[in-house]
Design a protein around this motif. Structure first.
Motif, PDB file in Angstrom:
ATOM      1  N   SER A   1      18.905  39.321  57.799  1.00 39.84           N
ATOM      2  CA  SER A   1      18.445  38.387  56.775  1.00 39.84           C
ATOM      3  C   SER A   1      17.455  37.362  57.303  1.00 39.84           C
ATOM      4  O   SER A   1      17.251  37.223  58.498  1.00 39.84           O
ATOM      5  N   VAL A   2      16.845  36.679  56.339  1.00 39.55           N
ATOM      6  CA  VAL A   2      15.971  35.547  56.638  1.00 39.55           C
ATOM      7  C   VAL A   2      16.787  34.283  56.411  1.00 39.55           C
ATOM      8  O   VAL A   2      17.462  34.139  55.405  1.00 39.55           O
ATOM      9  N   LEU A   3      16.694  33.371  57.343  1.00 39.78           N
ATOM     10  CA  LEU A   3      17.487  32.143  57.266  1.00 39.78           C
ATOM     11  C   LEU A   3      16.613  31.022  56.710  1.00 39.78           C
ATOM     12  O   LEU A   3      15.499  30.778  57.212  1.00 39.78           O
ATOM     13  N   TYR A   4      17.117  30.366  55.658  1.00 36.47           N
ATOM     14  CA  TYR A   4      16.385  29.283  55.003  1.00 36.47           C
ATOM     15  C   TYR A   4      17.176  27.989  55.189  1.00 36.47           C
ATOM     16  O   TYR A   4      18.383  27.938  54.903  1.00 36.47           O
ATOM     17  N   VAL A   5      16.473  26.929  55.610  1.00 37.42           N
ATOM     18  CA  VAL A   5      17.090  25.604  55.756  1.00 37.42           C
ATOM     19  C   VAL A   5      16.183  24.593  55.065  1.00 37.42           C
ATOM     20  O   VAL A   5      14.972  24.539  55.346  1.00 37.42           O
ATOM     21  N   ALA A   6      16.742  23.781  54.184  1.00 37.30           N
ATOM     22  CA  ALA A   6      15.961  22.818  53.403  1.00 37.30           C
ATOM     23  C   ALA A   6      16.245  21.398  53.852  1.00 37.30           C
ATOM     24  O   ALA A   6      17.310  21.094  54.388  1.00 37.30           O
ATOM     25  N   ALA A   7      15.258  20.521  53.600  1.00 43.57           N
ATOM     26  CA  ALA A   7      15.415  19.095  53.889  1.00 43.57           C
ATOM     27  C   ALA A   7      14.841  18.308  52.709  1.00 43.57           C
ATOM     28  O   ALA A   7      13.808  18.699  52.123  1.00 43.57           O
ATOM     29  N   PRO A   8      15.450  17.216  52.302  1.00 44.07           N
ATOM     30  CA  PRO A   8      14.944  16.435  51.155  1.00 44.07           C
ATOM     31  C   PRO A   8      13.680  15.669  51.522  1.00 44.07           C
ATOM     32  O   PRO A   8      13.518  15.217  52.658  1.00 44.07           O
ATOM     33  N   ILE A   9      12.777  15.546  50.537  1.00 38.15           N
ATOM     34  CA  ILE A   9      11.565  14.722  50.710  1.00 38.15           C
ATOM     35  C   ILE A   9      11.776  13.476  49.859  1.00 38.15           C
ATOM     36  O   ILE A   9      11.962  13.568  48.631  1.00 38.15           O
ATOM     37  N   ARG A  10      11.817  12.352  50.508  1.00 36.51           N
ATOM     38  CA  ARG A  10      12.122  11.108  49.807  1.00 36.51           C
ATOM     39  C   ARG A  10      10.941  10.127  49.905  1.00 36.51           C
ATOM     40  O   ARG A  10      10.248  10.086  50.923  1.00 36.51           O
ATOM     41  N   GLN A  11      10.814   9.366  48.827  1.00 34.89           N
ATOM     42  CA  GLN A  11       9.894   8.225  48.830  1.00 34.89           C
ATOM     43  C   GLN A  11      10.770   7.006  48.586  1.00 34.89           C
ATOM     44  O   GLN A  11      11.193   6.731  47.474  1.00 34.89           O
ATOM     45  N   GLY A  12      11.042   6.373  49.696  1.00 36.41           N
ATOM     46  CA  GLY A  12      12.020   5.301  49.611  1.00 36.41           C
ATOM     47  C   GLY A  12      13.391   5.914  49.408  1.00 36.41           C
ATOM     48  O   GLY A  12      13.830   6.783  50.155  1.00 36.41           O
ATOM     49  N   ALA A  13      14.084   5.509  48.337  1.00 33.36           N
ATOM     50  CA  ALA A  13      15.399   6.067  48.039  1.00 33.36           C
ATOM     51  C   ALA A  13      15.315   7.175  47.006  1.00 33.36           C
ATOM     52  O   ALA A  13      16.322   7.794  46.674  1.00 33.36           O
ATOM     53  N   ARG A  14      14.107   7.449  46.469  1.00 27.78           N
ATOM     54  CA  ARG A  14      13.954   8.431  45.406  1.00 27.78           C
ATOM     55  C   ARG A  14      13.656   9.793  45.982  1.00 27.78           C
ATOM     56  O   ARG A  14      12.829   9.941  46.879  1.00 27.78           O
ATOM     57  N   LEU A  15      14.361  10.840  45.489  1.00 26.12           N
ATOM     58  CA  LEU A  15      14.141  12.221  45.910  1.00 26.12           C
ATOM     59  C   LEU A  15      12.969  12.784  45.119  1.00 26.12           C
ATOM     60  O   LEU A  15      13.025  12.867  43.892  1.00 26.12           O
ATOM     61  N   ILE A  16      11.934  13.157  45.806  1.00 24.65           N
ATOM     62  CA  ILE A  16      10.732  13.630  45.114  1.00 24.65           C
ATOM     63  C   ILE A  16      10.497  15.123  45.347  1.00 24.65           C
ATOM     64  O   ILE A  16       9.570  15.691  44.754  1.00 24.65           O
ATOM     65  N   GLY A  17      11.268  15.749  46.200  1.00 24.26           N
ATOM     66  CA  GLY A  17      11.055  17.177  46.427  1.00 24.26           C
ATOM     67  C   GLY A  17      11.916  17.707  47.560  1.00 24.26           C
ATOM     68  O   GLY A  17      12.713  16.996  48.156  1.00 24.26           O
ATOM     69  N   VAL A  18      11.709  18.999  47.812  1.00 26.39           N
ATOM     70  CA  VAL A  18      12.473  19.692  48.874  1.00 26.39           C
ATOM     71  C   VAL A  18      11.509  20.517  49.703  1.00 26.39           C
ATOM     72  O   VAL A  18      10.638  21.211  49.134  1.00 26.39           O
ATOM     73  N   LEU A  19      11.668  20.465  51.033  1.00 27.03           N
ATOM     74  CA  LEU A  19      10.882  21.313  51.941  1.00 27.03           C
ATOM     75  C   LEU A  19      11.857  22.288  52.618  1.00 27.03           C
ATOM     76  O   LEU A  19      12.885  21.885  53.158  1.00 27.03           O
ATOM     77  N   THR A  20      11.503  23.554  52.544  1.00 24.76           N
ATOM     78  CA  THR A  20      12.347  24.596  53.153  1.00 24.76           C
ATOM     79  C   THR A  20      11.561  25.317  54.233  1.00 24.76           C
ATOM     80  O   THR A  20      10.394  25.685  54.035  1.00 24.76           O
TER      81      THR A  20
ATOM     82  N   GLN B   1       6.641  29.120  40.800  1.00 26.72           N
ATOM     83  CA  GLN B   1       7.936  29.693  40.448  1.00 26.72           C
ATOM     84  C   GLN B   1       9.036  28.644  40.530  1.00 26.72           C
ATOM     85  O   GLN B   1       8.924  27.651  41.251  1.00 26.72           O
ATOM     86  N   ASP B   2      10.109  28.909  39.775  1.00 25.88           N
ATOM     87  CA  ASP B   2      11.243  27.991  39.742  1.00 25.88           C
ATOM     88  C   ASP B   2      12.266  28.430  40.800  1.00 25.88           C
ATOM     89  O   ASP B   2      12.882  29.489  40.691  1.00 25.88           O
ATOM     90  N   TYR B   3      12.409  27.601  41.832  1.00 23.72           N
ATOM     91  CA  TYR B   3      13.354  27.898  42.918  1.00 23.72           C
ATOM     92  C   TYR B   3      14.608  27.021  42.812  1.00 23.72           C
ATOM     93  O   TYR B   3      15.386  26.920  43.747  1.00 23.72           O
ATOM     94  N   SER B   4      14.775  26.397  41.669  1.00 24.07           N
ATOM     95  CA  SER B   4      15.910  25.480  41.558  1.00 24.07           C
ATOM     96  C   SER B   4      17.244  26.209  41.562  1.00 24.07           C
ATOM     97  O   SER B   4      18.291  25.595  41.743  1.00 24.07           O
ATOM     98  N   ARG B   5      17.204  27.568  41.391  1.00 25.56           N
ATOM     99  CA  ARG B   5      18.460  28.320  41.424  1.00 25.56           C
ATOM    100  C   ARG B   5      18.846  28.739  42.834  1.00 25.56           C
ATOM    101  O   ARG B   5      19.992  29.100  43.072  1.00 25.56           O
ATOM    102  N   TRP B   6      17.863  28.714  43.729  1.00 31.65           N
ATOM    103  CA  TRP B   6      18.179  29.130  45.103  1.00 31.65           C
ATOM    104  C   TRP B   6      19.058  28.073  45.787  1.00 31.65           C
ATOM    105  O   TRP B   6      18.891  26.883  45.579  1.00 31.65           O
ATOM    106  N   ARG B   7      19.959  28.564  46.585  1.00 33.08           N
ATOM    107  CA  ARG B   7      20.984  27.702  47.167  1.00 33.08           C
ATOM    108  C   ARG B   7      20.394  26.580  48.006  1.00 33.08           C
ATOM    109  O   ARG B   7      20.858  25.439  47.953  1.00 33.08           O
ATOM    110  N   ASP B   8      19.342  26.867  48.760  1.00 38.47           N
ATOM    111  CA  ASP B   8      18.784  25.839  49.645  1.00 38.47           C
ATOM    112  C   ASP B   8      18.202  24.687  48.836  1.00 38.47           C
ATOM    113  O   ASP B   8      18.428  23.509  49.139  1.00 38.47           O
TER     114      ASP B   8
END
Length: 496
Positions: free
Chosen positions: A154-173, A123-130
């Motif tokens: 509510s359920v609380l969601y907190v995201a963190a960026p997944i980086r390879q070097g300086a490049r953003l390759i994904g998000v973990l929530t 699914q596409d979660y790119s619209r979710w705020r986190d």
């Protein structure tokens, strides 16, 4: 409405309003505070897991998922891990984190499947705020109410960026349902409510005690003011209550005011009474003085001169006794206390009175003599006994006798003087001891009945009041018996 009820209602109102707002603030702050703490923990957890999943996400082929990767296996093992923890008296038996990972476009490539009905892989979660904020390089978090689950918080969601070097390759929530900490919130709210009620109850109890103390102090002050008013009308004198603070200052000020008013009233009464008592001797002296200017026979001149001397002596006795009584009435306590044996003190007073008794042909006799020691001021006791003996001599017939006795009765020492004169009418007994009140003395050798100053017995009564004793007048048939009663001295009292 009485003062105590007003104070109590005012205190209840203030305490109730304060408790309401305090409890409301505490209750309103619990949930946000818990949410902030949970969010802080989720930030740390998300960033740690983002570092752990980096290698798997970097190695994932385009369009693939992480379901078979090493990280996914460890997360599933975490979800199936048994746990039974006691946290501040409450049991935790499940692990509640939901973890999902998206690629750089926001497509879900791993989901632990916290919601019933499946997971969100693909699914596409790119619209979710986190996810959206994190992909933009910002801090991403959201709170979503899961109505379809249980209608709870509510359920609380907190995201963190997944980086390879300086490049953003994904998000973990990392997500955590707030319902898992709701029991801690509920318990905290209950404890705050219970302790708040205890605090309110204790505050009200303190309010009741403080109100009772204030009302008790004010009522003592009111009673003292009423006694002061009665004192101005001839009532019993009472001491000012021992109070602290402003009420104590007010009580002392009222006592000082009473003393000044009593002094004013005392002087006014004394002036009126003295003026009344001096009118008769002054009129007699004036009349005799006018007649002495005439040419009178020697016998009449001698009689008028004697009248002038007698009236002058009467005025002198009146003034002297009035001064003695005034000094006694202004004394509040005894100054030179000692243990006094009554019998020797009475013997001294009898010795001084014998000369006057012999002139009146009156005998002084002991009727009963016991040892009785009292605590008092010897000079004042002698003054009272002397005035009592003088009064008995004045009311005795020529050739009569006066009987005195000293005895003990219970915890009291009694000194009694009894004459065998005409006595005192029943209607006059209640007024004996009043200033300037006197009854006619028996006539002597054809002289007309004499009237005393009316101050001797008043001095006796005042002396006994200072000593904590009293005076008892009783018809003796014939004559009058007057008894002075003192409390017996304790063995530890100082002696002369």
């Amino acid at each position: 409405m009485k003062l105590g009820l007003r104070l109590l209602l005012g205190f209840f109102l203030i305490t109730g309003i304060a408790a309401f707002f305090v409890l409301r603030v505490f209750a309103a702050e619990i949930r946000p505070s818990v949410a902030r703490v949970v969010e802080d923990m989720l930030v740390d957890t998300a960033n740690i897991l983002a570092e752990l999943v980096e290698d798997d996400l970097a190695a994932m082929p385009a369009g693939g998922t992480l379901e078979t990767g090493h990280f996914a296996q460890r997360v599933r093992e975490y979800a199936e891990r048994p746990v039974d923890a006691r946290i501040w008296g409450m049991s935790k038996q499940s692990l509640d984190y939901r973890v999902y990972v998206t690629d750089a476009r926001g497509r879900v490539v791993l989901d632990t499947g916290a919601r019933p009905g499946g997971v969100a892989i693909g699914q596409d979660y790119s619209r979710w705020r986190d996810v959206a904020l994190t992909l933009k390089g910002q801090y991403g978090a959201r709170a979503t109410r899961q109505v379809e689950v249980d209608g709870q918080p509510s359920v609380l969601y907190v995201a963190a960026p997944i980086r390879q070097g300086a490049r953003l390759i994904g998000v973990l929530t990392v997500a955590k349902p707030m319902s898992t900490v709701q029991k801690f919130i509920d318990r905290a709210e209950r404890e705050i409510l219970v302790k708040g009620l205890w605090l309110l109850g204790l505050s009200l109890l303190v309010g009741v005690l403080v109100t009772a103390w204030i009302v008790w102090s004010v009522r003592r002050l009111r009673d003292f003011a009423q006694h002061v008013e009665l004192g101005q009308r001839g009532g019993e004198r009472v001491q000012a209550p021992e109070l602290s603070g402003e009420l104590g200052d007010l009580a002392r000020a009222m006592e000082a005011m009473r003393d000044r008013l009593e002094d004013h009233e005392h002087v006014e009464h004394m002036v009126r009474a003295l003026t009344h008592e001096l009118k008769s001797p002054l009129a007699a002296i004036g009349g005799a003085a006018e007649l002495l200017h005439d040419d009178l026979p020697a016998h009449d001149r001698h009689a008028f001169a004697t009248q002038v001397q007698d009236q002058a002596a009467r005025m002198q006795r009146l003034v002297e006794r009035l001064l003695e009584l005034s000094k006694l009435e202004h004394r509040r306590r005894l100054e030179h206390l000692a243990v006094v044996d009554l019998a020797p003190c009475v013997e001294t007073a009898l010795a001084q009175a014998r000369g006057r008794a012999e002139q009146r042909e009156v005998s002084l006799q002991w009727q009963q003599r016991e040892q009785a020691a009292v605590l008092g001021e010897p000079e004042l006791m002698h003054l009272a006994m002397s005035n009592l003996l003088d009064n008995a001599i004045d009311f005795s017939w020529p050739g009569g006798r006066i009987e005195v006795s000293v005895r003990r009765e219970g915890a009291q020492a009694l000194f009694t003087v009894r004459d065998h004169g005409p006595g005192v009418p029943d209607y006059a007994l209640a007024r004996l001891g009043e200033r300037f009140y006197s009854t006619p003395r028996p006539a002597v050798a054809g002289e007309p009945p004499r009237k005393g100053t009316g101050l001797g017995l008043a001095i006796v009564r005042q002396v006994m009041q200072l000593h904590g004793g009293d005076v008892v007048w009783a018809p003796a048939g014939p004559g009058l018996a007057v008894t002075l009663r003192w409390p017996l001295a304790t063995p530890s009292a100082p002696s002369t």
